[in-house]
Design an enzyme around this catalytic site. Structure first.
Site, short mmCIF file in Angstrom:
data_model
loop_
_atom_site.label_atom_id
_atom_site.label_comp_id
_atom_site.label_asym_id
_atom_site.label_seq_id
_atom_site.Cartn_x
_atom_site.Cartn_y
_atom_site.Cartn_z
N GLY A 133 11.72 -23.38 -45.47
CA GLY A 133 11.62 -22.16 -44.67
C GLY A 133 10.61 -22.26 -43.55
N HIS A 169 3.26 -20.78 -41.72
CA HIS A 169 2.18 -19.81 -41.58
C HIS A 169 1.10 -20.29 -40.61
CE1 HIS A 169 4.04 -17.31 -44.51
NE2 HIS A 169 3.89 -18.18 -45.49
N LYS A 175 4.06 11.68 -10.08
CA LYS A 175 3.25 12.84 -10.46
C LYS A 175 4.08 14.11 -10.39
CE LYS A 175 -0.91 15.48 -9.33
NZ LYS A 175 -2.21 15.52 -8.64
N TYR A 224 10.40 -6.17 -37.28
CA TYR A 224 9.15 -5.66 -37.86
C TYR A 224 8.05 -6.67 -37.54
CZ TYR A 224 10.81 -8.72 -41.68
OH TYR A 224 11.30 -9.76 -42.42
N ARG A 268 -15.69 -26.50 -46.79
CA ARG A 268 -15.05 -27.76 -46.41
C ARG A 268 -14.74 -28.63 -47.64
NH1 ARG A 268 -14.22 -28.79 -41.55
NH2 ARG A 268 -15.51 -26.99 -41.06
N ILE A 272 0.83 -1.21 0.00
CA ILE A 272 0.00 0.00 0.00
C ILE A 272 0.87 1.25 0.00
CG2 ILE A 272 -1.79 1.30 1.22
CD1 ILE A 272 -2.70 -1.39 0.03
#
Length: 522
Positions: free
Chosen positions: A305, A276, A139, A219, A436, A128
């Site tokens: 890969g 993927h 602040k 990235y 499907r 606390i």
């Protein structure tokens, strides 16, 4: 206000790492040290002059230490705006001295929960006073510096030495931002514990999420996107022992591969190849190398890969087979020295070692962003139970084994998913199609292509089992599987046309079982 000279520092830390060198540096710059409890004792034991907090406030620490820094003398010294005449007058009237630096880290709430402590001990480890001081100092960072991370002590000392005991506004802003992140994370952990553990509520009224940035990635999914990795436990599942840094897509694919291989963690040697986020080959065999070669044969084009994940320690012969083609990431519980030496010849290949594989039945939540919000759900930990044979013919023992294998792979394949399997190997995989029927046709075509490339007389779909992640809404998808040579089918059932599909299976002499559970994966 730019630089501020540190004249008084308040130190109150649970984690004592680096405390003494910091105290010594502050003393060297003539800073008065004010401290609490164990922190004061540690500094004093190191021969440093320390002023106890109760001497500063004029009140003793009380209520088992619950009340010690919650005092106007402390928070007035932190919150006073130094160039505000009224604030300075109030400080003078009430005998409040300025506090220029606060060094605080919080009670170990997460560690207390992790060690399995009882509820009372967990509640006592809700800090606390610490968060209150952090927020006050942060602040008022225009005049006060707040440091919450022991990892910043070295930088802090260097800055003090460079500026003769002063700190820049830029550094104070940086530390204030970290301080608010620290208290937000701390409160989120507490809120999460109350909701999920204390109240047994998986979906609380307010969702709190806390994570720590582990790495800024090169990235995102594409080069024009930015990305970073955040962890919720402070440690990744796998340790990278070689190779260049992982990309956003590497992490996503590796997670998919690890999730699938966990289904086989107690099984025979098994290899999963992912591209993927979809499996493009999965096989179990008597040896890891054999399993890899069988998985690779399912789709040699997509495996290039890709991500290879295995359920046992990697050996030299398996490593040599894997490195015969370009592979982005290899994941395993461990790798022996000979295997590591083989991988070391491929300097860009990432080798990740996990130790124990995850429990496939583990309880967890998944989170997905949508425009303006999040979707939260429990992880798909559904397991096969009793299977309901719905055709006139019952699957043979071998067909049933292939049904279970195909079903496990389909569970981890993007919907609509169709997976053919034979003798513990995938024969063809159709993933992510809008209907499907097309998934069934694509999986069969890929199996024929694999047979052509391998020089087999027939594709492995002949005599295979086929799994569908959701029910066949029409008989056409089933008939495509019949055309591909499948002899057994496993699917959830539940379509309004189940009778039509069952009749088509009987007419073709198929054995079909219903699971009663679907596995959509979007």
């Amino acid at each position: 206000m730019t630089n501020i000279t540190i004249k008084r520092a308040l130190l109150s830390v649970s984690d004592k790492a680096g405390l003494i060198p910091l105290g010594q540096a502050l003393t060297r710059h003539g800073v008065e040290l004010v401290s609490t409890g164990g922190t004061a004792r540690a500094l004093r034991d190191a021969g440093l002059a320390v002023r106890d907090i109760d001497d500063l406030t004029g009140f003793p620490e009380m209520m088992d230490g619950r009340v010690k820094t919650l005092h106007p003398v402390v928070h007035g010294g932190l919150l006073a705006v130094r160039d505000n005449a009224e604030h300075m007058a109030a400080m003078a009237e009430h005998g409040i001295g300025a506090i220029d630096l606060v060094v605080v880290n919080l009670y170990p709430f997460a560690a207390t929960v992790a060690k399995g402590a009882g509820r009372d001990e967990i509640i006592e480890n809700i800090d606390i006073g610490g968060p209150s001081m952090i927020r006050s100092a942060a602040k008022n960072h225009a005049f006060v510096a707040i440091v919450t991370d022991p990892g910043d002590y070295r930088e802090l000392i260097t800055a003090l030495d460079a500026e003769n005991g002063a700190l820049s506004l830029e550094l104070r802003r940086k530390y204030a931002a970290k301080a608010y992140a620290a208290t937000a994370s701390y409160d989120a952990m507490i809120a999460g514990w109350f909701a999920s553990v204390d109240q047994n509520e998986p979906f609380p009224d307010t969702l709190t999420i806390t994570a720590t940035r582990a790495e800024v990635l090169r990235y995102g999914e594409n080069p024009h996107q930015q990305a970073a990795l955040y962890t919720t436990s402070g440690a990744a599942q796998a340790v990278q022992v070689q190779g260049k840094s992982l990309s956003y897509n590497n992490y996503a694919d590796a997670d998919a591969a690890l999730d699938l291989i966990s289904e086989f963690r107690d099984g025979p040697p098994t290899v999963v190849i992912v591209k993927h986020a979809n499996p493009c080959g999965v096989a179990s065999a008597s040896t890891l190398k054999s399993a890899y070669l069988q998985a690779l044969a399912c789709d040699t084009v997509s495996a290039f890969g890709g991500i290879v994940c295995v359920n046992q320690m990697l050996n030299q012969e398996t490593a040599e087979a894997i490195t015969a083609i370009f592979t982005e990431v290899v994941i395993a519980p461990d790798a022996d020295d000979a295997a590591r030496a083989v991988f070391a010849t491929r300097k860009n290949l990432r080798l990740l070692l996990t130790g124990d594989l995850p429990d496939p039945a583990r309880s967890a939540m998944t989170l997905k962003t949508i425009a303006g919000g999040y979707l939260l759900q429990s992880r798909d930990a559904g397991r096969l139970g009793e299977l309901n044979v719905v055709t006139k013919r019952t699957p043979t023992e071998a067909e049933m084994a292939d049904c279970r294998f195909a079903w496990t792979v389909a569970k981890h394949t993007k919907s609509n998913a169709i997976v053919y399997a034979k003798d513990g190997s995938t024969a063809g995989i159709g993933a992510g199609q809008m209907n499907r029927l097309e998934s069934a046709r694509i999986a069969a075509w890929k199996a024929r292509d694999a047979a052509d490339k391998a020089g087999w007389a027939t594709p492995r779909t002949i005599g295979s089992a086929v799994a569908s992640d959701a029910f066949f809404p029409f008989a056409d998808g089933l008939l495509a599987a019949v055309e591909a040579g499948a002899t057994a089918v496993i699917q959830p059932g539940g379509s309004i046309r189940d009778d039509e599909v069952i009749a088509a299976a009987d007419a073709a002499g198929l054995a079909m079982v219903f699971t009663g559970m679907r596995h959509f994966r979007h």
